[in-house]
Design an enzyme around this catalytic site. Structure first.
Site, PDB file in Angstrom:
ATOM      1  N   ASP A 216      -2.417   0.007   8.870  1.00 55.78           N
ATOM      2  CA  ASP A 216      -3.193   0.277  10.078  1.00 55.78           C
ATOM      3  C   ASP A 216      -2.710  -0.597  11.240  1.00 55.78           C
ATOM      4  O   ASP A 216      -2.405  -1.782  11.053  1.00 55.78           O
ATOM      5  CB  ASP A 216      -4.657  -0.065   9.755  1.00 55.78           C
ATOM      6  N   GLU A 267       9.605  -6.315  -5.417  1.00 55.41           N
ATOM      7  CA  GLU A 267       9.434  -7.010  -6.703  1.00 55.41           C
ATOM      8  C   GLU A 267       8.894  -6.048  -7.764  1.00 55.41           C
ATOM      9  O   GLU A 267       8.914  -6.337  -8.950  1.00 55.41           O
ATOM     10  CB  GLU A 267       8.405  -8.147  -6.569  1.00 55.41           C
TER      11      GLU A 267
HETATM   12  C1  GLC Z   1      -6.352   2.773  13.362  1.00 56.23           C
HETATM   13  C2  GLC Z   1      -7.194   3.734  12.576  1.00 56.23           C
HETATM   14  C3  GLC Z   1      -8.444   4.010  13.352  1.00 56.23           C
HETATM   15  C4  GLC Z   1      -9.200   2.709  13.535  1.00 56.23           C
HETATM   16  C5  GLC Z   1      -8.303   1.658  14.182  1.00 56.23           C
HETATM   17  C6  GLC Z   1      -8.908   0.289  14.061  1.00 56.23           C
HETATM   18  O1  GLC Z   1      -5.938   3.326  14.546  1.00 56.23           O
HETATM   19  O2  GLC Z   1      -6.471   4.878  12.286  1.00 56.23           O
HETATM   20  O3  GLC Z   1      -9.252   4.955  12.734  1.00 56.23           O
HETATM   21  O4  GLC Z   1     -10.318   2.910  14.335  1.00 56.23           O
HETATM   22  O5  GLC Z   1      -7.057   1.594  13.563  1.00 56.23           O
HETATM   23  O6  GLC Z   1      -8.790  -0.180  12.757  1.00 56.23           O
END
Ligand code: GLC
Length: 553
Positions: A216, A267
């Site tokens: 993310d 790993e």
């Molecule tokens: C990313 C995710 C989204 C979330 C953001 C904060 O963009 O896809 O859904 O709100 O990160 O974590």
């Protein structure tokens, strides 16, 4: 891992060509009946994904979380939130997926934690300058009494990017940085303790047997030295997709983190993969995430953002293959996810709709559902013929449109609250999906509860209805995936063909692919034998907003 070797032996680099299906756990299938999907629900529906023909699933976060951003606010990275089940439920789901030859990728959220995370709670209790505060980005405020935020940065969800805390003695204190909601404080990735913690979290899930991670906000973890002020252009995309040199997006230092993680994954046996969510303005910059010693894949957001325009589509495909190819990585392709308007609606938009704005009851000029669906099906027909790995988002195989009429009272996306209703946010693409037309909550569960209301006309999109209809979107996706596999479209290269300015046309071996993005039907060559068409048509002319795979032998 034994079962998986039948489909892809270790060392096969399965992720180069895989079709990966995104499950948004809270909206996929709900075994407990509380209105929020869960891991046992996923397990119970794995056969439908096997039948669809995907190679892997990616699960959006199901870890312990107060759910202030639908789980993208993690309070414990090593446990399952009771909403979704238990670690045992996870292990069962993973084994059942592997038993069916489906790989499993989990979502990792390293840019920020939840404010409920033990580390952040400790930081709040500790003093300025303490090691506890040094895991996050705490700064003194500006102004005579520190009453002004340390800089002018704006949060992705609206409002400022800083929140002031009250110190242990009750006085107004320091400020902490949050790119997203105030309940999502950013980690300080210059701190070795943070790095070590995440290596350990990676190992926790790798040891359980996951095949990789979707990372993310993979372009946000390092902030420019000195945190300089920055004002984005008025029409800027909230995740940074359109802008260059933003002090909190795409800083060079992020790449060291992924080089380090690459070594951790190496790993392990069995080809574990990292896929980055990095909304960078150009493909050249996006490709930096997949240099040979970094991530294995990164989302192709310039492709996702491309309008329904033949020249633009040809250009972005050509450039994607060039730029990813230049670093030895596969291109990825994606049209929908849980953050953007579903592509069966987005491709018929007639107005600008920046990422995160969404569509709601008062949006002017809502997209036409029939045009959107035709374009959505044609776009997918092009996408699944392209070399590289493709991502699907749950419900797109049913042709689901964006849910555009969700009443305000049901909205949950922090974007809606942080902008006082100015931006609808992302709830419209997150509504629980329909399985059976005549069941409670369309078969999402047995109780009929649903955390976001399902539109009444979704009966027509229910999986059991589409299963009986050979012209349905579901039938199209199954056929596309089967023919893609049979012809190995996920690897190799394409040869461009010329079918006119309004067409996207290329050849994959003996198979010709052509999409008509113009306003007039397009003649197909005499003797064209259709393998798959994005919608049924008569005669030798390809209707507008239609794509086809054909041979001429
Ligand atoms: C990313 C995710 C989204 C979330 C953001 C904060 O963009 O896809 O859904 O709100 O990160 O974590």
């Amino acid at each position: 891992m034994a079962q998986l070797e039948q489909i892809a032996a270790p060392g096969s680099e399965w992720w180069r060509s895989a079709v990966i299906y995104q499950i948004y756990p809270r909206s996929f299938a709900d075994a407990s009946g509380d209105g929020i999907g869960d891991l046992p629900g996923i397990t119970s529906r794995l056969d439908s994904l096997k039948e669809l023909g995907v190679d892997a699933i990616w699960l959006s976060p199901f870890m312990t979380s107060p759910q202030r951003d639908a789980g993208y606010d993690v309070a414990d990275y090593r446990d399952v939130d009771p909403l979704f089940g238990t670690l045992d439920d996870f292990d069962t789901m993973l084994n059942e997926a592997h038993r069916r030859g489906i790989r499993v990728i989990v979502d990792l959220v390293p840019n920020h934690s939840s404010a409920q995370h033990a580390w952040f709670q400790a930081a709040l209790k500790a003093a300025p300058g303490s090691p506890e505060r040094a895991r996050y980005i705490f700064r003194d405020g500006k102004g005579e009494n520190g009453e002004l935020p340390p800089n002018n940065w704006e949060s992705v969800f609206g409002g400022g990017m800083w929140e002031r805390v009250t110190e242990a003695d009750g006085t107004p204190g320091q400020w902490y940085l949050h790119i997203f909601d105030p309940t999502q404080p950013d980690f300080d990735w210059t701190n070795e303790e943070v790095r070590e913690e995440f290596r350990s979290i990676l190992r926790f899930w790798l040891d359980r047997g996951v095949d990789g991670f979707r990372v993310d906000v993979a372009h946000g973890m390092i902030k420019a030295d000195g945190l300089p002020d920055y004002t984005p252009p008025a029409d800027a995309d909230s995740m940074g997709g359109g802008e260059a040199n933003v002090p909190y997006w795409g800083q060079d230092g992020v790449h060291d983190i992924y080089r380090d993680w690459h070594r951790v994954l190496a790993e392990y046996d069995g080809d574990r993969a990292l896929c980055g969510e990095a909304w960078m303005p150009t493909l050249k910059q996006t490709a930096l995430w997949v240099r040979p010693d970094e991530m294995h894949q990164t989302f192709n957001f310039p492709y996702l953002m491309t309008e329904w325009d033949a020249e633009a589509l040809r250009d972005v495909i050509r450039e994607s293959l060039e730029e990813f190819g230049a670093v030895g990585a596969p291109s990825t392709w994606v049209l929908s996810n849980h953050d953007v308007v579903r592509h069966a609606s987005r491709l018929a938009l007639t107005e600008e709709n920046p990422q995160g704005d969404g569509i709601g009851p008062l949006t002017p000029n809502k997209p036409d559902t029939a045009i959107g669906l035709a374009r959505g099906r044609a776009a997918t027909t092009v996408m699944l013929a392209l070399p590289g790995s493709a991502y699907l988002y749950q419900g797109e195989e049913l042709g689901l449109p964006e849910a555009m009429e969700i009443p305000d009272a049901f909205r949950q996306d922090p974007t809606w609250f942080r902008t006082n209703g100015e931006r609808y946010g992302r709830d419209g693409c997150r509504v629980p999906i329909p399985w059976e037309a005549d069941a409670p909550a369309f078969g999402f569960n047995e109780s009929g509860a649903s955390w976001l209301p399902q539109p009444a006309d979704w009966t027509a999109y229910a999986r059991d209805v589409e299963e009986k209809d050979e012209t349905s979107t579901l039938a199209l996706y199954k056929r596309l995936l089967a023919v893609r596999k049979e012809h190995g479209f996920g690897s190799g290269s394409l040869a461009w063909e010329d079918a006119g300015a309004d067409a996207v046309a290329f050849r994959r071996g003996a198979v010709h692919v052509v999409a008509n993005l113009g306003t007039e039907p397009l003649d197909l060559p005499a003797g064209a034998r259709v393998l798959v068409a994005s919608q049924p048509f008569d005669g030798d002319a390809l209707p507008v907003d239609t794509a086809v795979w054909y041979t001429t032998d």
